[in-house]
Write a protein that holds these residues in place. Structure first.
Motif, PDB file in Angstrom:
ATOM      1  N   GLU A 122       0.819  -1.211   0.000  1.00  0.00           N
ATOM      2  CA  GLU A 122       0.000   0.000   0.000  1.00  0.00           C
ATOM      3  C   GLU A 122       0.857   1.267   0.000  1.00  0.00           C
ATOM      4  O   GLU A 122       0.378   2.349  -0.353  1.00  0.00           O
ATOM      5  CB  GLU A 122      -0.938   0.005   1.215  1.00  0.00           C
ATOM      6  CG  GLU A 122      -1.966  -1.118   1.224  1.00  0.00           C
ATOM      7  CD  GLU A 122      -2.946  -1.014   0.071  1.00  0.00           C
ATOM      8  OE1 GLU A 122      -3.192   0.117  -0.405  1.00  0.00           O
ATOM      9  OE2 GLU A 122      -3.468  -2.050  -0.373  1.00  0.00           O
ATOM     10  N   ALA A 123       2.112   1.153   0.447  1.00  0.00           N
ATOM     11  CA  ALA A 123       2.999   2.318   0.481  1.00  0.00           C
ATOM     12  C   ALA A 123       3.592   2.575  -0.898  1.00  0.00           C
ATOM     13  O   ALA A 123       3.729   1.673  -1.726  1.00  0.00           O
ATOM     14  CB  ALA A 123       4.112   2.091   1.498  1.00  0.00           C
ATOM     15  N   ARG A 124       3.959   3.813  -1.156  1.00  0.00           N
ATOM     16  CA  ARG A 124       4.590   4.159  -2.427  1.00  0.00           C
ATOM     17  C   ARG A 124       5.975   3.530  -2.518  1.00  0.00           C
ATOM     18  O   ARG A 124       6.673   3.359  -1.521  1.00  0.00           O
ATOM     19  CB  ARG A 124       4.717   5.687  -2.564  1.00  0.00           C
ATOM     20  CG  ARG A 124       3.404   6.442  -2.516  1.00  0.00           C
ATOM     21  CD  ARG A 124       3.594   7.850  -3.081  1.00  0.00           C
ATOM     22  NE  ARG A 124       4.734   8.525  -2.485  1.00  0.00           N
ATOM     23  CZ  ARG A 124       4.655   9.365  -1.461  1.00  0.00           C
ATOM     24  NH1 ARG A 124       3.482   9.607  -0.901  1.00  0.00           N
ATOM     25  NH2 ARG A 124       5.740   9.961  -0.985  1.00  0.00           N
ATOM     26  N   GLN A 125       6.380   3.192  -3.734  1.00  0.00           N
ATOM     27  CA  GLN A 125       7.673   2.546  -3.927  1.00  0.00           C
ATOM     28  C   GLN A 125       8.828   3.447  -3.518  1.00  0.00           C
ATOM     29  O   GLN A 125       9.850   2.970  -3.031  1.00  0.00           O
ATOM     30  CB  GLN A 125       7.825   2.110  -5.381  1.00  0.00           C
ATOM     31  CG  GLN A 125       6.871   0.984  -5.774  1.00  0.00           C
ATOM     32  CD  GLN A 125       7.055   0.530  -7.207  1.00  0.00           C
ATOM     33  OE1 GLN A 125       7.718   1.186  -8.002  1.00  0.00           O
ATOM     34  NE2 GLN A 125       6.469  -0.612  -7.556  1.00  0.00           N
ATOM     35  N   ASP A 126       8.671   4.752  -3.683  1.00  0.00           N
ATOM     36  CA  ASP A 126       9.754   5.653  -3.292  1.00  0.00           C
ATOM     37  C   ASP A 126       9.863   5.799  -1.778  1.00  0.00           C
ATOM     38  O   ASP A 126      10.827   6.370  -1.270  1.00  0.00           O
ATOM     39  CB  ASP A 126       9.587   7.032  -3.948  1.00  0.00           C
ATOM     40  CG  ASP A 126       8.290   7.719  -3.544  1.00  0.00           C
ATOM     41  OD1 ASP A 126       7.378   7.036  -3.052  1.00  0.00           O
ATOM     42  OD2 ASP A 126       8.189   8.945  -3.713  1.00  0.00           O
ATOM     43  N   THR A 127       8.868   5.277  -1.066  1.00  0.00           N
ATOM     44  CA  THR A 127       8.929   5.242   0.401  1.00  0.00           C
ATOM     45  C   THR A 127       9.576   3.962   0.885  1.00  0.00           C
ATOM     46  O   THR A 127      10.441   3.972   1.772  1.00  0.00           O
ATOM     47  CB  THR A 127       7.519   5.374   1.008  1.00  0.00           C
ATOM     48  OG1 THR A 127       6.975   6.654   0.660  1.00  0.00           O
ATOM     49  CG2 THR A 127       7.555   5.244   2.523  1.00  0.00           C
ATOM     50  N   THR A 128       9.188   2.841   0.297  1.00  0.00           N
ATOM     51  CA  THR A 128       9.673   1.550   0.783  1.00  0.00           C
ATOM     52  C   THR A 128      11.149   1.319   0.505  1.00  0.00           C
ATOM     53  O   THR A 128      11.769   0.461   1.143  1.00  0.00           O
ATOM     54  CB  THR A 128       8.854   0.399   0.178  1.00  0.00           C
ATOM     55  OG1 THR A 128       8.892   0.485  -1.254  1.00  0.00           O
ATOM     56  CG2 THR A 128       7.407   0.463   0.645  1.00  0.00           C
TER      57      THR A 128
END
Length: 279
Positions: A122-128
């Motif tokens: 559910e999190a954005r890829q640039d966050t993970t």
């Protein structure tokens, strides 16, 4: 049963993590070798990914393993608006001026805890991507805004979960993220095991629990035919708990299963018919 600490070294839980310590054993009924697999990965400090449908017991399993291993559990519910700063921390203004506050990931890495990223897809890829340096042999977390590198505590572990049924081109993990994890597959338990779980968790007799499992099986048969997913074990427990409050079983099923799971009138009618047959 007492919690067992499988670490190579004795550990003292810091005061900052006391609130994240699970004191009482969470009920979990193993359906395979998942406990042994998790413990093996834990001993070798290998990050773990739990893959399975909604409400099948992934989070309860992590809670049980944290208790079993005697380790604090820091849980983060991921969402699309979550930023890297929400995970690692940020400078905040207080009465004494600007002060750095660790995020949950940094706290777990710095002090030594299991960090559980629930539904990471559910999190954005640039966050993970901020977890990458913690999930390889470096085991570090650079805090660029603070000009600091946090070296992970020996007791730090990272666990993520997600539902493969919700994968899409726009919402999935990067391959560079996936391949940093070992994975344990989860699914709904078999009929007898699921009925046992429902009876135990909701405090109802086995007849009601077994009938609710039959409702769930019929709903799961509708997957791809009007439903993205069938009724979860969690939903069955909710329905059973409502019956303990004197709600008629048909009404409890409608409230806890039929109405939440779909807005399609035809599918609702099919599920309502399934409830009538099962009870």
């Amino acid at each position: 049963m007492q919690p067992r600490n499988n670490l190579d070294q004795a550990s003292v839980i810091p005061d900052a993590l006391k609130d994240f310590t699970i004191v009482e054993e969470p009920f979990y009924r193993a359906s395979g070798e998942e406990v042994a697999l998790f413990e093996a990965a834990y001993r070798m400090r290998i990050p773990v990914m739990l893959k399975g449908p909604t409400g099948c017991g992934k989070t309860r399993f992590v809670e049980h393993m944290a208790w079993r291993l005697g380790q604090p559990l820091v849980t983060v519910s991921c969402h699309e608006d979550m930023t890297a700063a929400d995970l690692v921390g940020r400078f905040l203004l207080d009465a004494d001026g600007t002060k750095w506050h660790d995020g949950p990931l940094t706290m777990a890495a710095r002090l030594g805890a299991i960090c559980y990223l629930d539904e990471i897809v559910e999190a954005r890829q640039d966050t993970t991507v901020v977890i990458h340096s913690l999930t390889d042999d470096r085991r570090i977390l650079p805090l660029e805004k603070k000009n600091e590198v946090v070296r992970a505590h020996p007791n730090f572990r990272i666990v993520v979960s997600y539902n493969p049924g919700y994968q899409s081109v726009l919402k999935d993990l990067k391959e560079s993220t996936k391949q940093r994890f070992s994975a344990i597959g989860f699914d709904y338990p078999d009929d007898l095991a699921e009925a046992e779980i429902v009876a135990k968790e909701a405090g109802v007799d086995s007849a009601i629990a077994s009938a609710l499992v039959r409702v769930a099986q019929r709903s799961r048969n509708l997957r791809g035919h009007g439903l993205d997913e069938g009724a979860s074990t969690r939903m069955l427990i909710h329905a059973a708990m409502l019956t303990r409050q004197g709600i008629p079983i048909a009404q409890a099923c409608r409230m806890a299963i039929v109405l939440p799971i779909t807005d399609d009138p035809d599918v609702r009618e099919a599920l309502t018919a399934a409830v009538s047959v099962c009870f």
